[in-house]
Design a protein around this motif. Structure first.
Motif, mmCIF file in Angstrom:
data_model
loop_
_atom_site.group_PDB
_atom_site.id
_atom_site.type_symbol
_atom_site.label_atom_id
_atom_site.label_comp_id
_atom_site.label_asym_id
_atom_site.label_seq_id
_atom_site.Cartn_x
_atom_site.Cartn_y
_atom_site.Cartn_z
ATOM 1 N N VAL A 62 -15.837 31.612 -14.866
ATOM 2 C CA VAL A 62 -15.488 30.608 -13.885
ATOM 3 C C VAL A 62 -16.906 30.357 -12.998
ATOM 4 O O VAL A 62 -17.934 31.538 -13.023
ATOM 5 C CB VAL A 62 -14.910 31.887 -12.446
ATOM 6 C CG1 VAL A 62 -14.784 31.112 -11.359
ATOM 7 C CG2 VAL A 62 -13.444 32.179 -13.277
ATOM 8 N N GLU A 63 -17.111 29.117 -12.879
ATOM 9 C CA GLU A 63 -18.253 28.550 -12.369
ATOM 10 C C GLU A 63 -17.924 27.920 -11.143
ATOM 11 O O GLU A 63 -17.030 26.972 -10.944
ATOM 12 C CB GLU A 63 -18.818 27.547 -13.374
ATOM 13 C CG GLU A 63 -20.210 27.064 -12.811
ATOM 14 C CD GLU A 63 -20.620 25.929 -13.934
ATOM 15 O OE1 GLU A 63 -21.792 25.483 -14.107
ATOM 16 O OE2 GLU A 63 -19.934 25.451 -15.088
ATOM 17 N N VAL A 64 -18.829 28.248 -9.891
ATOM 18 C CA VAL A 64 -18.099 27.936 -8.744
ATOM 19 C C VAL A 64 -19.838 27.305 -8.094
ATOM 20 O O VAL A 64 -20.759 27.422 -8.274
ATOM 21 C CB VAL A 64 -17.686 28.947 -7.724
ATOM 22 C CG1 VAL A 64 -16.219 29.235 -8.377
ATOM 23 C CG2 VAL A 64 -18.440 30.281 -7.781
ATOM 24 N N ALA A 65 -19.372 26.663 -6.760
ATOM 25 C CA ALA A 65 -20.407 26.107 -5.969
ATOM 26 C C ALA A 65 -20.130 25.724 -4.674
ATOM 27 O O ALA A 65 -18.751 25.835 -4.430
ATOM 28 C CB ALA A 65 -21.130 24.676 -6.524
ATOM 29 N N ARG A 66 -20.753 25.677 -3.587
ATOM 30 C CA ARG A 66 -20.392 25.138 -2.276
ATOM 31 C C ARG A 66 -19.831 23.781 -2.393
ATOM 32 O O ARG A 66 -20.585 22.830 -2.901
ATOM 33 C CB ARG A 66 -21.337 25.554 -1.342
ATOM 34 C CG ARG A 66 -21.952 26.788 -1.104
ATOM 35 C CD ARG A 66 -22.762 26.879 0.162
ATOM 36 N NE ARG A 66 -23.930 26.233 0.181
ATOM 37 C CZ ARG A 66 -24.990 26.099 0.995
ATOM 38 N NH1 ARG A 66 -24.592 26.845 2.267
ATOM 39 N NH2 ARG A 66 -26.172 25.471 0.826
ATOM 40 N N ALA A 67 -18.888 23.597 -1.534
ATOM 41 C CA ALA A 67 -18.382 22.095 -1.248
ATOM 42 C C ALA A 67 -19.129 21.542 -0.047
ATOM 43 O O ALA A 67 -19.126 20.275 0.230
ATOM 44 C CB ALA A 67 -16.959 22.114 -0.895
ATOM 45 N N GLY A 68 -19.872 22.323 0.831
ATOM 46 C CA GLY A 68 -20.509 21.735 1.919
ATOM 47 C C GLY A 68 -21.285 22.918 2.490
ATOM 48 O O GLY A 68 -21.195 24.008 2.217
ATOM 49 N N PRO A 69 -22.107 22.515 3.757
ATOM 50 C CA PRO A 69 -23.102 23.428 4.383
ATOM 51 C C PRO A 69 -22.376 24.430 4.970
ATOM 52 O O PRO A 69 -22.916 25.700 5.098
ATOM 53 C CB PRO A 69 -23.738 22.352 5.196
ATOM 54 C CG PRO A 69 -22.824 21.441 5.504
ATOM 55 C CD PRO A 69 -22.101 21.248 4.242
ATOM 56 N N SER A 70 -20.995 24.270 5.346
ATOM 57 C CA SER A 70 -20.153 25.249 6.011
ATOM 58 C C SER A 70 -19.332 26.212 5.171
ATOM 59 O O SER A 70 -18.685 25.541 4.346
ATOM 60 C CB SER A 70 -19.554 24.603 7.136
ATOM 61 O OG SER A 70 -18.609 25.661 8.101
ATOM 62 N N ILE A 71 -18.969 27.371 5.782
ATOM 63 C CA ILE A 71 -17.973 28.171 4.847
ATOM 64 C C ILE A 71 -16.772 27.212 4.950
ATOM 65 O O ILE A 71 -15.803 27.465 3.993
ATOM 66 C CB ILE A 71 -17.983 29.452 5.475
ATOM 67 C CG1 ILE A 71 -19.293 30.284 5.269
ATOM 68 C CG2 ILE A 71 -16.704 30.194 4.971
ATOM 69 C CD1 ILE A 71 -19.155 31.669 5.711
ATOM 70 N N ALA A 72 -16.583 26.565 6.049
ATOM 71 C CA ALA A 72 -15.107 26.075 6.214
ATOM 72 C C ALA A 72 -15.047 25.043 5.345
ATOM 73 O O ALA A 72 -13.757 24.293 4.992
ATOM 74 C CB ALA A 72 -15.166 25.451 7.785
ATOM 75 N N ASP A 73 -16.182 24.319 4.820
ATOM 76 C CA ASP A 73 -15.897 23.250 3.744
ATOM 77 C C ASP A 73 -15.428 23.585 2.536
ATOM 78 O O ASP A 73 -15.095 23.079 1.706
ATOM 79 C CB ASP A 73 -17.559 22.852 3.403
ATOM 80 C CG ASP A 73 -18.021 21.902 4.662
ATOM 81 O OD1 ASP A 73 -17.182 21.438 5.467
ATOM 82 O OD2 ASP A 73 -19.119 22.207 4.813
#
Length: 263
Positions: A62-73
């Motif tokens: 499983v490879e993941v990353a952030r979608a935006g600067p906020s956790i809510a993203d």
């Protein structure tokens, strides 16, 4: 690099595996968090040497990353597969939010003072978000690649239990493996001097490790230059809080090279 050694040894050495791991490795999940600033050469090494071992044994990656600067993203799942072929370090190509974009937007760079929040943001948060969604309330064993010399990090990590669901273990520490031992193990298997995985702008690269980081800068200027620019802008905005760490090291390396040439 330590985590890579731990994963490879888990795949190849049944005696290294925790007793809860099934013989066919069907309950093993190998997780990768992309920061958007990892050296592509490191990801290429993983694709060449490690991913075939995972695919051969049908281990889930499983490879993941952030979608935006906020956790809510939320997060971006770059892949969830038992037949991996490559990793996805490029944020522009793969549509995720890199750590350096946050630095550039806010006019900051990682600093040695305070806590290492960049790792928690860019790695810990997307990994925790995926586990919370896909593992829910069921308990799980989290094998972490801290080596035998990282007792301080282990002491801090053991307190993170996610409400009792997370049970951390430290196989490399238990096996008394240092960073050098991990590097030697990978070299013996693959014939490659495996570099440390780190962001290109990381301020925690030690003095002994700097020659390796400098070699990466020189080999991949297209990946490296943006961080020198970001540091220049950061210092211009706040010269009291930030210093020219990368620029100072580069100038020192240039002076040493000229001195060697004169000899």
């Amino acid at each position: 690099m330590e985590s890579t050694a731990a994963v490879v040894r888990t795949l190849l050495d049944p005696g290294f595996r925790p007793p809860q791991l099934r013989e066919d490795l069907s309950n093993l999940i190998v997780m990768v968090a992309q920061t958007g600033d990892e050296w592509s050469s490191t990801c290429d090494l993983v694709a060449e040497h490690v991913l075939p071992l995972l695919a051969q044994r049908r281990v889930r990656l499983v490879e993941v990353a952030r979608a935006g600067p906020s956790i809510a993203d939320g997060i971006v799942v770059l892949q969830d597969t038992r037949t991996p072929l490559r990793l996805h370090p490029d944020p522009d190509e793969n549509g995720f939010y890199p750590l350096s974009a946050e630095h550039h937007r806010n006019g900051v760079m990682p600093t040695l003072s305070g806590q290492c929040t960049c790792s928690a943001k860019a790695k810990g948060q997307p990994l925790d978000a995926w586990r919370a969604t896909h593992l829910g309330h069921q308990p799980y064993i989290h094998a972490v690649g801290f080596n035998v010399e990282e007792t301080g990090r282990i002491a801090r990590d053991t307190s993170v239990t996610m409400g009792g669901r997370r049970h951390p273990i430290y196989p490399l520490h238990t096996a008394n493996w240092s960073r050098a031992r991990c590097q030697g193990y990978l070299f013996g298997l693959f014939g490659v001097w495996w570099p440390k995985s780190c962001c290109r702008q990381c301020c925690f690269v030690s003095v002994p490790s700097w020659p390796d980081q400098l070699a990466r800068y020189r080999a991949a200027p297209g990946e490296a230059y943006k961080h020198l620019v970001d540091e220049f802008v950061t210092v211009a905005l706040n010269p009291v809080l930030f210093g020219h760490g990368l620029h100072k090291r580069w100038r020192r390396a240039g002076s040493e090279a000229r001195a060697t040439w004169r000899r």
